[in-house]
Motif scaffolding. Structure first.
Motif, PDB file in Angstrom:
ATOM      1  N   SER A   1       0.828  -1.210   0.000  1.00  0.00           N
ATOM      2  CA  SER A   1       0.000   0.000   0.000  1.00  0.00           C
ATOM      3  C   SER A   1       0.865   1.265   0.000  1.00  0.00           C
ATOM      4  O   SER A   1       0.391   2.345  -0.339  1.00  0.00           O
ATOM      5  CB  SER A   1      -0.929   0.014   1.216  1.00  0.00           C
ATOM      6  OG  SER A   1      -0.166   0.055   2.400  1.00  0.00           O
TER       7      SER A   1
ATOM      8  N   PHE B   1       0.979   3.824  -2.763  1.00  0.00           N
ATOM      9  CA  PHE B   1      -0.054   4.859  -2.905  1.00  0.00           C
ATOM     10  C   PHE B   1      -0.073   5.798  -1.705  1.00  0.00           C
ATOM     11  O   PHE B   1      -1.072   6.437  -1.420  1.00  0.00           O
ATOM     12  CB  PHE B   1      -1.434   4.196  -3.078  1.00  0.00           C
ATOM     13  CG  PHE B   1      -1.430   3.160  -4.167  1.00  0.00           C
ATOM     14  CD1 PHE B   1      -1.488   3.545  -5.497  1.00  0.00           C
ATOM     15  CD2 PHE B   1      -1.303   1.810  -3.852  1.00  0.00           C
ATOM     16  CE1 PHE B   1      -1.444   2.597  -6.504  1.00  0.00           C
ATOM     17  CE2 PHE B   1      -1.259   0.861  -4.858  1.00  0.00           C
ATOM     18  CZ  PHE B   1      -1.323   1.247  -6.191  1.00  0.00           C
TER      19      PHE B   1
ATOM     20  N   TRP C   1      -2.611   8.745   2.404  1.00  0.00           N
ATOM     21  CA  TRP C   1      -2.769   8.266   1.031  1.00  0.00           C
ATOM     22  C   TRP C   1      -2.496   9.408   0.066  1.00  0.00           C
ATOM     23  O   TRP C   1      -2.888  10.542   0.330  1.00  0.00           O
ATOM     24  CB  TRP C   1      -4.205   7.755   0.802  1.00  0.00           C
ATOM     25  CG  TRP C   1      -4.527   6.529   1.587  1.00  0.00           C
ATOM     26  CD1 TRP C   1      -5.129   6.474   2.805  1.00  0.00           C
ATOM     27  CD2 TRP C   1      -4.257   5.171   1.214  1.00  0.00           C
ATOM     28  NE1 TRP C   1      -5.254   5.169   3.229  1.00  0.00           N
ATOM     29  CE2 TRP C   1      -4.722   4.345   2.264  1.00  0.00           C
ATOM     30  CE3 TRP C   1      -3.669   4.573   0.114  1.00  0.00           C
ATOM     31  CZ2 TRP C   1      -4.620   2.968   2.241  1.00  0.00           C
ATOM     32  CZ3 TRP C   1      -3.569   3.194   0.079  1.00  0.00           C
ATOM     33  CH2 TRP C   1      -4.038   2.398   1.130  1.00  0.00           C
TER      34      TRP C   1
ATOM     35  N   GLY D   1      -2.855   8.648  -3.450  1.00  0.00           N
ATOM     36  CA  GLY D   1      -3.387   8.163  -4.728  1.00  0.00           C
ATOM     37  C   GLY D   1      -2.273   7.715  -5.667  1.00  0.00           C
ATOM     38  O   GLY D   1      -1.358   7.009  -5.262  1.00  0.00           O
ATOM     39  N   MET D   2      -2.332   8.188  -6.904  1.00  0.00           N
ATOM     40  CA  MET D   2      -1.372   7.753  -7.939  1.00  0.00           C
ATOM     41  C   MET D   2      -0.187   8.712  -8.056  1.00  0.00           C
ATOM     42  O   MET D   2       0.562   8.653  -9.025  1.00  0.00           O
ATOM     43  CB  MET D   2      -2.078   7.657  -9.293  1.00  0.00           C
ATOM     44  CG  MET D   2      -3.205   6.648  -9.353  1.00  0.00           C
ATOM     45  SD  MET D   2      -2.610   4.967  -9.068  1.00  0.00           S
ATOM     46  CE  MET D   2      -1.882   4.599 -10.657  1.00  0.00           C
TER      47      MET D   2
ATOM     48  N   ALA E   1       6.325   2.055  -5.391  1.00  0.00           N
ATOM     49  CA  ALA E   1       5.530   2.186  -6.619  1.00  0.00           C
ATOM     50  C   ALA E   1       6.228   1.452  -7.764  1.00  0.00           C
ATOM     51  O   ALA E   1       5.591   0.723  -8.527  1.00  0.00           O
ATOM     52  CB  ALA E   1       5.339   3.666  -6.956  1.00  0.00           C
TER      53      ALA E   1
END
Lengths: 524, 315
Positions: free
Chosen positions: B50, B53, B67, B69-70, B285
């Motif tokens: 996780s 992200f 978080w 996101g992308m 990532a």
């Protein structure tokens, strides 16, 4: 006053004194042994750094401390340190040699490194004095809001020049140069160095033959010989600088960088550099200089300790007298000037774990120890050995050596461990009588010469730029000496390769950082 | 009615399974350590994915970090060096499949044909030994062998040739990877094929011999078809790690002169993780991207093997 009243007053005074003294005694009570995990790179394994010899015991017994020593190599030190710190599991004490402000800021914000109490400078004045000499303590504190690191002062009391620059110089085979009729000078331009290499290659005065490696050192040090010597904007500390309009620029994208790279490539393609210098590990190039005697020129730390080490190595390996066969010189750009970025008076930093700082008694004992290590008394023992055994004061107050050799030769615990606890050995190295006086004087001469030749070509430290942090800045992962070497080794046209590299670097990493910095500091 | 039956079956099944487990509890107990190992060391850490992200903050931990996101992928995909490293990894590892993968098979076939058991064992030991050397040692040996002053160039020079710069030559780097890898690993990898060969029914060889089959014909028509399921499984597994093979080797054999042909995805991850202030979200990532590609390739290789009539990994 009756005798009875006198004794009553005396008793009261004694009791009052005892009462006042009690907390202090408790504070100074060192009956309990404290053990600290201490991580340093390069310290040999298998040595008892707490009590392995009288030298170590001199310090540890005074403070009743023990070391649970963690020895890393210079290759993996930073990796391991990052993993420990990020997992909240750092050793109590760490010598960190590649101080990176951005990382420290991140660690400080997250509470991953210990923050010293605000009054630490008053409580440990010797440490605070040495810390103040670095010149960056205030800059860091201002940005972080407290003391989270103790940068190692390179010089405390014996700084030879200001602003400071790096100590690296060229070590050259004087006997070969003399045999070829080359003038011995204190500084040489890069072009002159290349000419010297050409002449030695042609005449081969050492009869080395095919194994002759003219300019020989590894990639990181080769940068001192070419790009750094030719252009100050190529230094990692100087890549971001303000131009005459106050705009922030990136040195490697400037035309001067291309010119520096052209010279570097020419030296390589002409065979003046070891053809496989990019495969050399630390020291391998220097070893060819003092072990096999197959090198004409290398780059090394311009410190008395290194000159003394080379002296011993030349004698042992080649049966040659260092003073007769080696010459040290400053490398300058084509204009005869010394190009550099100002070196702040610190190298690396000492970090304490947050758990240690919270453990008051253990923390204070360690700080007492660090404070003591900055005193003249401790420095004398650190650098010379034990008083009465290795040295003593002569009647005129000067220092008289009782045994020969350096402290590292006499005490194994001194090797790459004790000597750099806080103040680096460079400082005392300027006056250390265990090194020949001529070497110490030479070190100062070389520093002064750099200062003289670099009056307008040493980029002053701009703390806003050096300590600028942002996610974009943190993503720049260039190891500049590697980048420069990769460019000159690449097939094809250097200018085209450089242009492509600059374009990609600017587009991907650098331009966002330049934009951010120009918005904040540009034009000021 | 049938739906009711199915439903009741569906509900009965776990009870049946539980009963079966209880009945064979001794056997299932033996399974426990392995199961726990997988949960703790294989599936548990997957939660860390996780981070790809998230903006990882060590003080907040993996779960507490915010978080983003992308965002990490936005940076990753914008980096030309990342894409270069992806293609380079694919290119190098496709070469491994072509040049390295068949070598242990060939070696096992050759070893199997040796008729002197002692000689066979000696050779097998010699071929297996390099596997136990670390890449640090192997690369040091290679650098000494292949340097301008090394053994290979000394021989070349003594024969009147001129020295060749193997270590800094971008064209020579990839073949050097394959040759060193074959030298180091072929013997070890051949063990699994030798084991498969040893399971072949000897009657087949005897029958072929009686029919007048030559040794090459026996290899082609008996040995190879018999070990083909093993070869297929190994091929699928190697395809599944096509994006992540060989960091140690490349890290130790590469240098700045060959950087353009040696920065694979692993090297890229190493660079962004350890040569810059650590950004674990960014590194994760890239790692997750690599794992996803590996998984896709693994499934594709499995399906491909089945389409061609072979056996796959998954039922």
């Amino acid at each position: 006053m009756t005798i009875q009243r006198f004794f009553s007053c005396l008793l009261a005074a004694v009791m009052l004194t005892a009462l006042c003294a009690a907390p202090a005694s408790a504070q100074d009570d060192r009956s309990e042994t404290f053990t600290y995990t201490w991580c340093t790179p390069g310290s040999p394994d298998g040595i008892d750094y707490t009590a392995g010899d009288d030298y170590a015991r001199f310090f540890t017994e005074q403070f009743n401390i023990q070391w649970d020593k963690i020895n890393t190599t210079f290759d993996n030190h930073l990796e391991r340190l990052r993993i420990w710190i990020n997992s909240g599991d750092m050793p109590d004490l760490v010598n960190e040699w590649t101080f990176n402000f951005s990382e420290l800021q991140s660690y400080a914000e997250q509470g991953l490194v210990g923050r010293l109490p605000d009054d630490w400078k008053e409580r440990w004045p010797n440490l605070a004095n040495a810390y103040a000499r670095t010149g960056v303590g205030d800059q860091i504190e201002e940005r972080l809001g407290g003391t989270y690191a103790l940068p190692h002062p390179i010089f405390a009391d014996h700084q030879p020049v200001e602003p400071l620059v790096w100590h690296y110089v060229a070590f050259m085979r004087k006997d070969w140069m003399e045999a070829c009729g080359i003038e011995i000078k204190d500084s040489y331009t890069v072009a002159e160095i290349m000419d010297i290499a050409r002449t030695i290659k042609e005449q081969d005065p050492g009869n080395v033959g095919a194994n002759l490696k003219l300019i020989n050192t590894h990639v990181a040090y080769m940068a001192y010989m070419f790009p750094y010597a030719l252009y100050e904007g190529s230094w990692p500390d100087g890549v971001f600088f303000k131009d005459e309009n106050g705009q922030i620029q990136w040195g490697p994208a400037q035309p001067e960088m291309l010119e520096a790279l052209k010279v570097y490539q020419q030296a390589y393609r002409e065979g003046l550099i070891n053809p496989e210098f990019y495969t050399l590990k630390t020291n391998e190039g220097a070893e060819d200089f003092y072990t096999t005697g197959q090198s004409a020129i290398t780059i090394e730390c311009g410190m008395a300790v290194f000159m003394d080490r080379y002296r011993a190595d030349f004698e042992q390996n080649l049966g040659l007298d260092y003073d007769e066969v080696v010459h040290t010189a400053v490398i300058t750009g084509m204009d005869g000037k010394y190009h550099s970025a100002e070196l702040a008076n610190y190298s690396g930093a000492l970090l304490l774990s947050p758990q240690l700082v919270e453990d008051t008694e253990r923390f204070e004992r360690l700080m007492d120890f660090l404070d003591y290590m900055c005193t003249e008394e401790a420095q004398l023992v650190l650098r010379l050995g034990l008083e009465g055994v290795d040295w003593q004061y002569a009647e005129d107050g000067s220092i008289e050596l009782l045994t020969s050799g350096t402290v590292s030769e006499k005490y194994e615990t001194a090797q790459r461990c004790w000597s750099n606890v806080y103040v680096l050995s460079d400082d005392f190295g300027i006056i250390n009588p265990t090194y020949p006086e001529a070497y110490r004087e030479r070190v100062v001469e070389l520093y002064e010469l750099k200062h003289e030749l670099g009056t307008d070509t040493v980029l002053p430290a701009d703390w806003d730029l050096r300590f600028y942090t942002s996610p974009a800045r943190d993503r720049i992962s260039f190891v500049y000496p590697d980048e420069y070497a990769a460019l000159i080794l690449k097939d094809g046209d250097l200018e085209e390769n450089w242009n492509a590299w600059v374009e990609e670097a600017l587009n991907t990493y650098i331009q966002p950082v330049l934009d951010e910095m120009n918005e904040l500091y540009g034009g000021k | 009615m049938s739906q009711v039956l199915q439903t009741s079956k569906h509900f009965q099944r776990p009870r049946g399974l539980a009963a079966a487990i209880y009945k064979n509890r001794a056997v299932y107990t033996l399974l426990l350590p392995g199961l726990i190992w997988y949960l703790v060391f294989a599936y548990g850490p997957m939660g860390g994915l996780s981070l790809a992200f998230k903006d990882y903050r060590a003080n907040l931990g993996i779960w507490g970090s915010p978080w983003v996101g992308m965002q990490n992928y936005h940076y990753v995909f914008r980096d030309a060096a990342f894409w270069r490293s992806v293609w380079r990894t694919l290119f190098i590892n496709l070469g491994r499949l072509i040049f390295e993968f068949p070598m242990p098979v060939i070696l096992s076939l050759i070893l199997n044909e040796l008729r002197m058991p002692r000689y066979k064992k000696v050779l097998q030991t010699i071929f297996t030994f390099p596997h136990f050397l670390s890449w640090v040692i192997v690369s040091s040996v290679m650098i000494n062998f292949l340097s301008v002053e090394g053994l290979v160039n000394s021989i070349v020079k003594s024969l009147g040739g001129s020295a060749f710069n193997f270590l800094g030559n971008t064209t020579a780097f990839q073949p050097m990877l394959y040759i060193t890898s074959i030298w180091k690993s072929a013997g070890w990898s051949a063990i699994i094929y030798l084991a498969a060969i040893s399971g072949i029914d000897m009657d087949q060889y005897e029958a072929a011999q009686i029919d007048g089959a030559s040794r090459l014909q026996r290899i082609a028509h008996i040995t190879l078809p018999n070990i083909m399921p093993t070869v297929t499984v190994m091929f699928i597994l190697q395809t599944g790690s096509i994006m992540s093979a060989g960091f140690d080797q490349i890290f130790n054999l590469s240098n700045v002169a060959v950087r353009d042909v040696s920065e694979t995805l692993d090297m890229y991850i190493y660079r962004i993780t350890f040569q810059a202030p650590p950004d674990f979200g960014f590194s994760m990532a890239v790692s997750l991207f690599r794992s996803v590609i590996n998984m896709v390739l693994l499934v594709l290789a499995d399906r491909g093997a089945k389409l061609m009539g072979g056996s796959g990994l998954f039922a």
